[in-house]
Enzyme design. Structure first.
Site, PDB file in Angstrom:
ATOM      1  N   ASP A 194      -2.532   6.375  -3.401  1.00 15.30           N
ATOM      2  CA  ASP A 194      -1.169   5.854  -3.002  1.00 15.30           C
ATOM      3  C   ASP A 194      -0.710   4.587  -3.866  1.00 15.30           C
ATOM      4  O   ASP A 194      -0.884   4.330  -5.070  1.00 15.30           O
ATOM      5  CB  ASP A 194      -1.352   5.371  -1.370  1.00 15.30           C
ATOM      6  N   ASP A 246      -5.441   2.350  -3.940  1.00 17.64           N
ATOM      7  CA  ASP A 246      -6.880   2.221  -3.075  1.00 17.64           C
ATOM      8  C   ASP A 246      -7.080   3.489  -2.183  1.00 17.64           C
ATOM      9  O   ASP A 246      -8.080   3.582  -1.347  1.00 17.64           O
ATOM     10  CB  ASP A 246      -6.834   0.867  -2.156  1.00 17.64           C
ATOM     11  N   ASP A 299      -0.873   1.341  -4.092  1.00 17.07           N
ATOM     12  CA  ASP A 299      -1.928   0.338  -4.696  1.00 17.07           C
ATOM     13  C   ASP A 299      -3.107   0.824  -5.018  1.00 17.07           C
ATOM     14  O   ASP A 299      -3.987   0.344  -5.447  1.00 17.07           O
ATOM     15  CB  ASP A 299      -2.053  -0.736  -3.693  1.00 17.07           C
ATOM     16  N   SER A 313       0.966  -1.165  -0.028  1.00 11.98           N
ATOM     17  CA  SER A 313      -0.080  -0.079   0.093  1.00 11.98           C
ATOM     18  C   SER A 313       0.787   1.309  -0.067  1.00 11.98           C
ATOM     19  O   SER A 313       1.510   1.391  -0.959  1.00 11.98           O
ATOM     20  CB  SER A 313      -0.934  -0.200   1.335  1.00 11.98           C
TER      21      SER A 313
END
Length: 450
Positions: free
Chosen positions: A245, A249, A247, A104
């Protein structure tokens, strides 16, 4: 519920190539999850795997693939695609399991593994515990016979599929024509899909953080470094800035003046817009204990509730499903729009904000400020061992702080689910009091762990 050995609040995460983020543990995850999701019927079973742009993805992906194939599951790899894209494609490709390899918003040295069930939702704590139990079994147990091993293929159009799904979430009656949008993709999983989606919907796009090299994900860019986005907005004279960010999400926004807009303001903006249109379900919004008191008060003034959960978008989603809510999220920018996605999705959330922006005809700076945030302070205290929250002096300091607030604010002291930190947060209308209480509780925690 038993203690978790591998999984934290958001899948597994840790420093790449050190326990538990090693190739061997990844292999065990593949073996264990594959066995658990392999049903007794004789059909082929399918797992889909996406990743972000971290160097260590090249090590973890093949280890997972080997684990899944050895228990007889077919594998489809996507390459770099956002976490919500993996969730969506798990469902649309009728896979038995989806896997995202990402840490992440952490820096490139970390990596992680997130798992999604066939419905596209993150796995429950119970299922993760079952996987943990199987991970500790022998590596040679319950393997597929040599003629039933899984087959592996790369799916080249995964990004294009996600782009098409994302575009469907933008209202048909609107266009981004004439809008200048700066987008910071954090050198991460959204580096192709986000600029392409915005361009195809008509915007003039100014992308930054779109040159991943394996080690620059989240480095001075993305939603955790909003200064880069603010600077890009000013440089390109953009109408709005969007930062994802690693990833993709999470979403943080910058208005045309370069002022940063957090997840709480985004939830208020979209939630109140949907309420006016009769699209909001559940009678309110779901957020975590970290969301600002100002958000709660603003929603209440419109007759809407703010439901709070533990930190972690999976807990937000669980409450949304239980109570029939279609908007939820976190102050950090995880925004879940259940009409469009089964997990936090930065691009989908950005498209909803853009819809409000286009429809209103107002500048983003006018829309961005939906409520006055109550002074809120967070201090992270690192510790090495033990359970500082069970220390008598810490318990007493917390009780004293609660009494001092006297119902005029909130105090939250909790252990991080992903690293060895105690987070001390307080908020209230009296800023000086908030500062003093956070300092006192943080000092008690430091003393207890010294």
């Amino acid at each position: 519920m038993g203690d978790r050995k591998y999984f934290g609040t958001d899948g597994m995460r840790g420093r790449a190539n050190t326990y538990p983020m090693t190739a061997e543990v990844a292999l065990r995850v593949g073996l264990a999850a594959g066995k658990l999701f392999r049903t007794s019927d004789d059909r082929r079973h399918l797992v889909v795997i996406g990743k972000d742009t971290r160097l260590s993805g090249y090590m973890i992906e093949p280890a997972l693939v080997a684990g899944f194939a050895s228990v007889g599951m077919d594998v489809r790899t996507f390459g770099p695609v956002p976490t919500p894209g993996v969730a969506m494609l798990t469902r649309s490709m009728r896979a038995d399991l989806g896997v995202m390899i990402s840490a992440s918003h952490n820096d490139y040295a970390d990596n992680g593994i997130k798992l999604f069930g066939p419905d596209g939702y993150k796995l429950s704590d119970e299922i993760e515990l079952k996987i943990e139990a199987l991970m500790d079994a022998g590596l040679d147990q319950d393997l597929a016979p040599s003629n039933k091993l899984g087959r592996v293929k790369r799916i080249d159009d995964a990004q294009a599929r996600y782009i098409e799904i994302a575009k469907q979430a933008f209202p048909k009656r609107l266009s981004l024509q004439g809008l200048r949008i700066a987008v910071d993709c954090a050198n991460g999983a959204g580096y192709k899909v986000a600029p392409t989606t915005l361009f195809e919907l008509g915007a003039e796009v100014f992308p930054v953080g779109v040159e991943p090299n394996g080690t620059n994900i989240n480095a001075e860019c993305g939603s955790t470094h909003p200064a880069t986005l603010s600077e890009a907005v000013k440089r390109y004279r953009a109408d709005i800035g969007i930062a994802l960010d690693g990833d993709a999400d999470r979403l943080i926004i910058s208005d045309e003046k370069g002022q940063v807009v957090d997840g709480d303001q985004i939830m208020a903006l979209v939630g109140l817009d949907w309420a006016r249109r009769g699209l909001l379900t559940g009678g309110g919004v779901v957020a975590t204990v970290m969301s600002n008191l100002g958000l709660e008060r603003r929603l209440k003034s419109e007759g809407l509730s703010l439901e709070r959960t533990k930190v972690g978008d999976r807990y937000v989603m669980a409450r949304m499903r239980e109570g029939g809510f279609n908007i939820g999220g976190e102050q950090s920018g995880h925004i879940i729009l259940r009409d469009h996605a089964t997990t936090g999705d930065g691009l989908m959330a950005a498209l909803q904000v853009l819809a409000v922006l286009v429809e209103s005809g107002k500048p983003m700076s006018e829309l961005a400020h939906q409520f006055d945030a109550v002074p809120q302070l967070l201090e992270n205290v690192r510790f090495n061992a033990g359970k500082p929250l069970e220390n008598d002096a810490v318990v007493a300091a917390i009780a004293e702080a609660e009494a001092a607030l006297n119902g005029q604010g909130r105090l939250l002291v909790r252990a991080s689910g992903t690293e060895k930190l105690i987070r001390v947060m307080a908020e209230g209308d009296d800023e000086a009091l908030v500062k003093r209480l956070v300092a006192e509780v943080a000092t008690a925690v430091k003393t207890a762990t010294a």
